[in-house]
Scaffold this motif. Structure first.
Motif, PDB file in Angstrom:
ATOM      1  N   ARG A 203      -0.287 -28.388   6.822  1.00 14.12           N
ATOM      2  CA  ARG A 203      -0.137 -28.103   5.627  1.00 14.12           C
ATOM      3  C   ARG A 203      -1.117 -27.006   5.274  1.00 14.12           C
ATOM      4  O   ARG A 203      -0.819 -26.017   4.334  1.00 14.12           O
ATOM      5  N   LYS A 204      -2.256 -27.230   5.553  1.00 15.40           N
ATOM      6  CA  LYS A 204      -3.451 -26.282   5.380  1.00 15.40           C
ATOM      7  C   LYS A 204      -3.275 -24.733   6.051  1.00 15.40           C
ATOM      8  O   LYS A 204      -3.520 -23.832   5.463  1.00 15.40           O
ATOM      9  N   ALA A 205      -2.587 -24.879   7.115  1.00 18.82           N
ATOM     10  CA  ALA A 205      -2.634 -23.647   7.959  1.00 18.82           C
ATOM     11  C   ALA A 205      -1.207 -22.792   7.289  1.00 18.82           C
ATOM     12  O   ALA A 205      -1.381 -21.773   7.130  1.00 18.82           O
ATOM     13  N   VAL A 206      -0.321 -23.534   6.817  1.00 20.39           N
ATOM     14  CA  VAL A 206       0.938 -23.028   6.266  1.00 20.39           C
ATOM     15  C   VAL A 206       0.677 -22.455   4.957  1.00 20.39           C
ATOM     16  O   VAL A 206       0.966 -21.288   4.358  1.00 20.39           O
ATOM     17  N   ASN A 207       0.291 -23.526   4.056  1.00 18.29           N
ATOM     18  CA  ASN A 207      -0.071 -22.839   2.587  1.00 18.29           C
ATOM     19  C   ASN A 207      -1.384 -23.413   2.137  1.00 18.29           C
ATOM     20  O   ASN A 207      -1.991 -24.195   1.367  1.00 18.29           O
ATOM     21  N   PRO A 208      -2.507 -22.686   2.521  1.00 25.49           N
ATOM     22  CA  PRO A 208      -3.903 -22.789   2.451  1.00 25.49           C
ATOM     23  C   PRO A 208      -4.188 -22.533   0.810  1.00 25.49           C
ATOM     24  O   PRO A 208      -3.475 -21.406   0.325  1.00 25.49           O
ATOM     25  N   VAL A 209      -4.828 -23.196   0.107  1.00 25.21           N
ATOM     26  CA  VAL A 209      -5.385 -23.014  -1.057  1.00 25.21           C
ATOM     27  C   VAL A 209      -6.893 -22.362  -1.010  1.00 25.21           C
ATOM     28  O   VAL A 209      -7.781 -23.130  -0.679  1.00 25.21           O
ATOM     29  N   SER A 210      -7.030 -21.089  -1.347  1.00 22.30           N
ATOM     30  CA  SER A 210      -8.569 -20.628  -1.068  1.00 22.30           C
ATOM     31  C   SER A 210      -9.221 -20.737  -2.372  1.00 22.30           C
ATOM     32  O   SER A 210      -8.681 -20.690  -3.511  1.00 22.30           O
ATOM     33  N   TYR A 211     -10.593 -20.734  -2.438  1.00 28.34           N
ATOM     34  CA  TYR A 211     -11.563 -20.792  -3.353  1.00 28.34           C
ATOM     35  C   TYR A 211     -11.096 -19.369  -4.111  1.00 28.34           C
ATOM     36  O   TYR A 211     -11.069 -19.261  -5.578  1.00 28.34           O
ATOM     37  N   GLU A 212     -11.087 -18.447  -3.522  1.00 31.42           N
ATOM     38  CA  GLU A 212     -10.753 -16.936  -3.888  1.00 31.42           C
ATOM     39  C   GLU A 212      -9.578 -16.993  -4.966  1.00 31.42           C
ATOM     40  O   GLU A 212      -9.621 -16.259  -6.049  1.00 31.42           O
ATOM     41  N   GLU A 213      -8.365 -17.606  -4.391  1.00 31.64           N
ATOM     42  CA  GLU A 213      -7.090 -17.667  -5.272  1.00 31.64           C
ATOM     43  C   GLU A 213      -7.356 -18.312  -6.597  1.00 31.64           C
ATOM     44  O   GLU A 213      -7.056 -17.973  -7.719  1.00 31.64           O
ATOM     45  N   LEU A 214      -8.051 -19.656  -6.646  1.00 32.83           N
ATOM     46  CA  LEU A 214      -8.302 -20.294  -7.580  1.00 32.83           C
ATOM     47  C   LEU A 214      -9.119 -19.467  -8.839  1.00 32.83           C
ATOM     48  O   LEU A 214      -9.021 -19.285  -9.962  1.00 32.83           O
ATOM     49  N   LEU A 215     -10.334 -18.815  -7.926  1.00 33.26           N
ATOM     50  CA  LEU A 215     -11.056 -17.924  -8.986  1.00 33.26           C
ATOM     51  C   LEU A 215     -10.454 -16.730  -9.740  1.00 33.26           C
ATOM     52  O   LEU A 215     -10.539 -16.593 -10.819  1.00 33.26           O
ATOM     53  N   SER A 216      -9.645 -16.252  -8.724  1.00 32.42           N
ATOM     54  CA  SER A 216      -8.831 -14.990  -9.430  1.00 32.42           C
ATOM     55  C   SER A 216      -7.931 -15.420 -10.551  1.00 32.42           C
ATOM     56  O   SER A 216      -7.807 -14.707 -11.335  1.00 32.42           O
ATOM     57  N   ILE A 217      -7.274 -16.585 -10.552  1.00 34.95           N
ATOM     58  CA  ILE A 217      -6.337 -17.047 -11.511  1.00 34.95           C
ATOM     59  C   ILE A 217      -7.272 -17.429 -12.696  1.00 34.95           C
ATOM     60  O   ILE A 217      -6.498 -17.106 -13.858  1.00 34.95           O
ATOM     61  N   THR A 218      -8.306 -18.118 -12.428  1.00 40.31           N
ATOM     62  CA  THR A 218      -9.160 -18.637 -13.710  1.00 40.31           C
ATOM     63  C   THR A 218      -9.547 -17.540 -14.547  1.00 40.31           C
ATOM     64  O   THR A 218      -9.952 -17.410 -15.596  1.00 40.31           O
ATOM     65  N   GLU A 219      -9.969 -16.437 -13.676  1.00 39.06           N
ATOM     66  CA  GLU A 219     -10.393 -14.959 -14.314  1.00 39.06           C
ATOM     67  C   GLU A 219      -9.379 -14.597 -15.374  1.00 39.06           C
ATOM     68  O   GLU A 219      -9.600 -14.100 -16.405  1.00 39.06           O
ATOM     69  N   ILE A 220      -8.138 -14.742 -14.986  1.00 40.16           N
ATOM     70  CA  ILE A 220      -6.982 -14.276 -15.775  1.00 40.16           C
ATOM     71  C   ILE A 220      -7.031 -15.187 -16.888  1.00 40.16           C
ATOM     72  O   ILE A 220      -6.750 -15.025 -18.046  1.00 40.16           O
TER      73      ILE A 220
END
Length: 252
Positions: A203-220
């Motif tokens: 699951r982590k290999a196919v659909n990883p959730v990165s810290y960078e992804e969460l941060l970019s969304i929270t900046e929006i």
């Protein structure tokens, strides 16, 4: 989660959660296999973001303060996403309302166990905002991007049974049987631990959730929050009273 002074992600709770995540990450020599997140307040898992706090920041147009708060929220839940950099299965036990960031927190765990009477939802659209601390990331990986967007924009509060049918809740328990469901799940995973561990890695290999992804969304989210108008802030203020209505004397 003790929910003091309110059952939401106020600075005190965020600090507690970050301290706990740091503790688990640093105790690598201890054989810890599971982390279960629950609430000490009957009927409430977590009401989400501290609306009173960030309403004040929005009124001041304090972008730096909002971003600092949002980052603290991400830091508090991200440990569960990455299993605290260890071989730990994170479990959310939801026995009451989990709204907004509370639902995001539950979805950040590997396994979401909920009792039938629990309710969950993302009501941010009611005050013209969106849940910016992981909702889209977690939902899109569970039910697909189109359904995730529809779910977020609906603002509907769902029962745990409805969320189980959608595939968002992993294990549905009878009222009062949540803790037993946790132990039943742990026994089942331990029986087939190699398979469960491998699937977690897949699951982590196919659909990883990165810290960078969460941060970019929270900046929006921060930019969107700063655009809220007076009527939106008035609606938010009404919801603040909801966050504060459960007396802390009920906490155990």
């Amino acid at each position: 989660m003790k929910g003091n002074p309110r059952p939401c992600f106020n600075p005190t709770m965020l600090e507690d959660l970050q301290h706990y995540a740091n503790h688990l990450s640093l105790q690598a020599d201890r054989d810890v296999r599971y982390m279960v997140q629950a609430s000490s307040i009957p009927g409430i898992f977590n009401y989400g973001g501290d609306l009173h706090h960030f309403r004040s920041l929005i009124a001041l147009q304090d972008k730096a303060g909002l971003l600092s708060y949002a980052r603290a929220c991400i830091n508090a839940v991200y440990g569960g996403v990455v299993h605290f950099h260890r071989d730990i299965t994170s479990i959310a036990l939801v026995q009451g309302d989990a709204l907004g960031g509370g639902m995001e927190c539950a979805m950040a765990c590997d396994v979401l166990i909920a009792e039938k009477q629990a309710r969950m939802g993302l009501p941010e659209v009611l005050f013209n905002l969106f849940p910016g601390m992981g909702a889209y990331s977690f939902l899109s990986r569970k039910i697909g991007p189109a359904k995730a967007e529809k779910f977020i924009l609906s603002g509907i509060i769902h029962t745990a049974e409805e969320l189980y049918e959608m595939g968002i809740v992993d294990v549905l328990a009878e009222e009062g049987q949540g803790e037993r469901a946790v132990y039943d799940y742990i026994r089942r995973e331990n029986k087939f631990r190699n398979s469960y561990r491998a699937m977690k890695e897949v699951r982590k290999a196919v659909n990883p959730v990165s810290y960078e992804e969460l941060l970019s969304i929270t900046e929006i989210w921060v930019d969107a929050a700063l655009k809220l108008e007076d009527r939106d802030l008035r609606m938010m203020e009404r919801l603040v009273s909801r966050q504060s209505q459960k007396p802390l004397a009920e906490a155990v």
